[in-house]
Design a protein around this motif. Structure first.
Motif, mmCIF file in Angstrom:
data_model
loop_
_atom_site.group_PDB
_atom_site.id
_atom_site.type_symbol
_atom_site.label_atom_id
_atom_site.label_comp_id
_atom_site.label_asym_id
_atom_site.label_seq_id
_atom_site.Cartn_x
_atom_site.Cartn_y
_atom_site.Cartn_z
ATOM 1 N N LYS A 161 -4.236 -1.136 0.598
ATOM 2 C CA LYS A 161 -3.315 -2.144 0.075
ATOM 3 C C LYS A 161 -3.793 -3.577 0.329
ATOM 4 C CE LYS A 161 -0.167 0.651 -1.498
ATOM 5 N NZ LYS A 161 -1.034 1.850 -1.443
ATOM 6 N N ALA A 182 0.604 -2.891 -10.362
ATOM 7 C CA ALA A 182 1.393 -2.298 -9.283
ATOM 8 C C ALA A 182 2.884 -2.342 -9.553
ATOM 9 C CB ALA A 182 1.094 -3.014 -7.977
ATOM 10 N N LYS A 183 3.570 -1.323 -9.048
ATOM 11 C CA LYS A 183 5.022 -1.254 -9.111
ATOM 12 C C LYS A 183 5.559 -0.806 -7.749
ATOM 13 C CE LYS A 183 5.167 -0.010 -14.025
ATOM 14 N NZ LYS A 183 5.587 1.012 -15.010
ATOM 15 N N ASP A 184 6.770 -1.223 -7.450
ATOM 16 C CA ASP A 184 7.494 -0.750 -6.258
ATOM 17 C C ASP A 184 6.692 -0.913 -4.971
ATOM 18 O OD1 ASP A 184 8.650 1.969 -8.295
ATOM 19 O OD2 ASP A 184 9.645 0.041 -7.888
ATOM 20 N N ASP A 192 -5.581 1.851 4.798
ATOM 21 C CA ASP A 192 -4.578 0.804 4.572
ATOM 22 C C ASP A 192 -5.206 -0.562 4.345
ATOM 23 O OD1 ASP A 192 -2.159 2.428 5.052
ATOM 24 O OD2 ASP A 192 -2.939 2.568 7.091
ATOM 25 N N GLY A 210 -5.563 4.610 -1.092
ATOM 26 C CA GLY A 210 -4.307 3.978 -0.690
ATOM 27 C C GLY A 210 -4.439 2.614 -0.066
ATOM 28 N N GLU A 254 3.507 -1.203 -4.443
ATOM 29 C CA GLU A 254 2.230 -0.511 -4.335
ATOM 30 C C GLU A 254 1.050 -1.421 -4.646
ATOM 31 O OE1 GLU A 254 1.752 2.748 -3.290
ATOM 32 O OE2 GLU A 254 3.831 2.413 -2.715
#
Length: 457
Positions: free
Chosen positions: A337, A362-364, A312, A335, A366
């Protein structure tokens, strides 16, 4: 002067200059007059180089090169660490000093930027040898520093012991007790929370990133930390305190990776701190018991970034250029972020390009969000500035007061980076570029002060 202008034999400084230059383009296109300010800021006000002659325990005479790069004093006295390491050279110190100018501006305190040190290696030296080196080093450095002129601090190879020797040498040479170094002992002018400040501040900055990007916090987050020195230790402790799981630590020999999701404990971090005070390596701790070997896996010669499948947060906290482009791709694929540098220029240009591309694509929710060290690790110099303030007033604040001030400085720094990027960088992404925001905000503050003082027009 442009990004294509080369600095002969100074690759680290060239990299730092180019990163700033590229991210300043949106500002320079709108306000081309600032190009003149950038040309001036890129050249140090003063570079001091000197020899340091000292004696070993066996009576041999040794010589090293000492440096102090006084880069910019438009906002206040030069402020930046002293590094003792065999890799120290003028390119490294100019890169660190240049970064320090903008970093110190982002704290909101009245601090200029500088850096110094020597190619002396304290590892393998006795306390007596280190003391003799520090006395010889300060014999020359004392001519160029002062509470209202230049206030060095510690860095790699310069901890509490070295600061004590350096301060004592200055006091005896100059017959003066003054706040000419930060990171001092608590009984003779030091500030509480100073050892913790860079690591704590790094985590406070990421907390703000999380709130803004995903309305979340560290609870349950899987965190990779590189390094195992001061910054890494206190960043790890703060992550654990906030409910995150620290899965990796590393040093120059290799990386330790937790075999389960629980990661390192506070007791583990305390044991590693003792190990580092003894100038030993993680492999020594790992080999000490079968219990540790069951809980962790040691990867010789490897950095943490490709060793964990689900991530993360990544906190590079060791040294410069410790995340490559390929390692950045591995973090994105795992993954990750949030990436924030506890080290100075911890990511290569290729790595930054990977993180910025992931942010733009990035979308939504992410997005991958990257914070440069000049912003995310400015907590150390911020508390150094608070130590200077306490020295000036001959007072000492409580741990709670210093920590509260540190946290507010990091919140303000984040907000400044975010707001500046939103104002000046229109790249179409939902989340603004924090690296561009940090560089533009720091540059503008220094450039405006220099213009007010008649250094460009």
């Amino acid at each position: 002067m442009t990004a294509s202008h080369q600095v002969p034999n100074e690759p680290e400084f060239q990299q730092a200059r180019d990163e700033v230059y590229v991210t300043l383009q949106p500002l320079l296109e709108k306000k081309p007059e600032y190009k003149r300010a950038l040309e001036i800021i890129e050249i140090p006000e003063r570079v001091i180089q000197f020899r340091v002659v000292w004696e070993t325990d066996s009576g041999e005479v040794r010589v090293n090169t000492g440096y102090r790069v006084q880069f910019n004093s438009a906002l206040g006295p030069y402020k930046g660490g002293l590094r003792l390491h065999p890799t120290v050279n003028l390119s490294v110190l100019k890169f660190l000093g240049y970064e320090q100018v903008y970093k110190n501006a982002l704290t909101g305190l009245s601090l200029g930027g500088g850096k110094g040190g020597s190619d002396f290696d304290p590892k393998g030296k006795s306390d007596r040898e280190i003391r003799r080196f520090c006395m010889a080093f300060m014999r020359e450095l004392s001519k160029h520093i002062g509470a209202d002129k230049d206030v060095p601090a510690g860095d790699i190879g310069v901890g509490g012991r070295e600061i004590g020797y350096l301060f004592g040498a200055y006091r005896r040479q100059r017959n003066e007790f003054a706040g000419i170094l930060t990171g001092k002992g608590g009984d003779w002018g030091g500030s509480l929370i100073r050892p913790e400040a860079t690591g704590y501040g790094l985590v406070y900055y990421v907390e703000e990133m999380m709130k803004h990007a995903g309305n979340t916090d560290f609870t349950g987050k899987r965190v990779l930390v590189s390094g195992s020195g001061n910054v890494a230790q206190y960043a790890a402790l703060k992550v654990i305190e906030l409910g995150g799981f620290v899965l990796t630590l590393s040093d120059s020999k290799g990386s330790l990776v937790s075999n389960d999701s629980r990661g390192f404990t506070k007791a583990d971090i305390g044991a590693i701190a003792e190990l580092k005070l003894a100038r030993k390596y993680l492999i020594d701790w790992y080999n000490a018991s079968s219990e540790l070997q069951s809980r962790f896996t040691y990867h010789e010669g490897a950095r943490p970034w490709t060793l964990v499948q689900k991530v993360d947060v990544a906190l590079p906290s060791a040294t410069q250029n410790e995340v490559s482009g390929e390692e950045a791709k591995a973090l994105v694929a795992a993954g990750c972020k949030y990436v924030a540098e506890g080290s100075n220029m911890g990511c290569t240009k290729d790595a930054i390009d990977v993180f910025e591309a992931a942010r733009l694509a990035a979308k939504d929710g992410e997005a991958v969000w990257y914070a440069p060290g000049k912003a995310s690790n400015c907590g150390g110099v911020a508390v150094s500035g608070l130590e200077m303030a306490q020295n000036s007033q001959r007072i000492k604040w409580t741990s709670e007061e210093v920590d509260a001030r540190l946290k507010q400085i990091m919140i303000n720094c984040y907000q400044n980076c975010f707001d500046t990027a939103k104002l000046h960088v229109q790249d179409g992404a939902g989340l603004p570029s924090l690296v561009a925001g940090a560089n533009i905000a720091g540059f503008l503050k220094v450039a405006e002060a220099m213009r007010d003082q008649g250094e460009w027009w």
